[in-house]
Design an enzyme around this catalytic site. Structure first.
Site, short mmCIF file in Angstrom:
data_model
loop_
_atom_site.label_atom_id
_atom_site.label_comp_id
_atom_site.label_asym_id
_atom_site.label_seq_id
_atom_site.Cartn_x
_atom_site.Cartn_y
_atom_site.Cartn_z
N GLU A 92 0.82 -1.22 0.00
CA GLU A 92 0.00 0.00 0.00
C GLU A 92 0.85 1.27 0.00
O GLU A 92 0.32 2.37 -0.14
CB GLU A 92 -0.92 0.01 1.23
N CYS A 93 2.15 1.14 0.14
CA CYS A 93 3.07 2.27 0.26
C CYS A 93 3.78 2.52 -1.06
O CYS A 93 4.48 1.64 -1.57
CB CYS A 93 4.08 1.97 1.37
N GLY A 94 3.65 3.73 -1.60
CA GLY A 94 4.29 4.08 -2.86
C GLY A 94 5.81 4.01 -2.77
O GLY A 94 6.47 3.56 -3.72
N ARG A 110 6.68 0.38 -2.99
CA ARG A 110 6.48 -0.13 -4.35
C ARG A 110 7.59 0.35 -5.28
O ARG A 110 8.09 -0.41 -6.12
CB ARG A 110 5.12 0.30 -4.90
#
Length: 142
Positions: A12-14, A17
């Site tokens: 969920e964390c950019g 990612r």
């Protein structure tokens, strides 16, 4: 490429990612540990913090966590209490934490992962927000 690399990842964390994508852009398929589902054991977490040359406080995540509710801003709290809090609430562990043959590092910003990769980037890479991090020749953009 067969390089023993681990990323403690939150999909969920950019930032997480982006770091994962840069690892893969070096043709390395890491072991992906979704630490919110499978947190590291306490001894391993302590070891990772030490290997990264950090303190538990430096690994604590404040945003979107029970940091304030648990009173973790109190600078008099000992490291053991902070580690206990991370074990009870893995969302308090900042991410992405990456382990490679070159060391352990909290990769914030995500391009910090490039310092841990023993292989060159295969080509250009831009973060999800469009910021160019690696040029077409695989070199880090400064």
């Amino acid at each position: 490429m067969a390089v023993d690399t681990v990323i403690y990842h939150n999909p969920e964390c950019g930032t997480s990612r982006n770091a994962l994508a840069m690892i893969r852009n070096a043709d390395i398929e890491p072991h992906v540990v979704e630490y919110l589902k499978t947190p590291p054991l306490r001894a391993l977490l302590v070891q990772l913090i030490e290997r990264a040359g950090m303190t538990p406080r430096e690994l604590l995540r404040e945003k979107g966590t029970p940091y304030v509710d648990r009173g973790l801003g109190d600078t008099s709290l000992p490291d053991d209490v902070l580690v206990d809090a991370m074990m009870a609430h893995p969302i308090l562990i900042n991410r992405p934490l990456v382990v490679s043959p070159l060391g352990v590092k909290l990769c914030r910003p995500s391009e910090a992962v490039l310092d841990l990769l023993p292989a060159d980037q295969l080509g250009a890479f831009a973060k999800e927000d469009g910021e160019q991090v690696v040029d077409v020749s695989g070199q880090r953009v400064v």
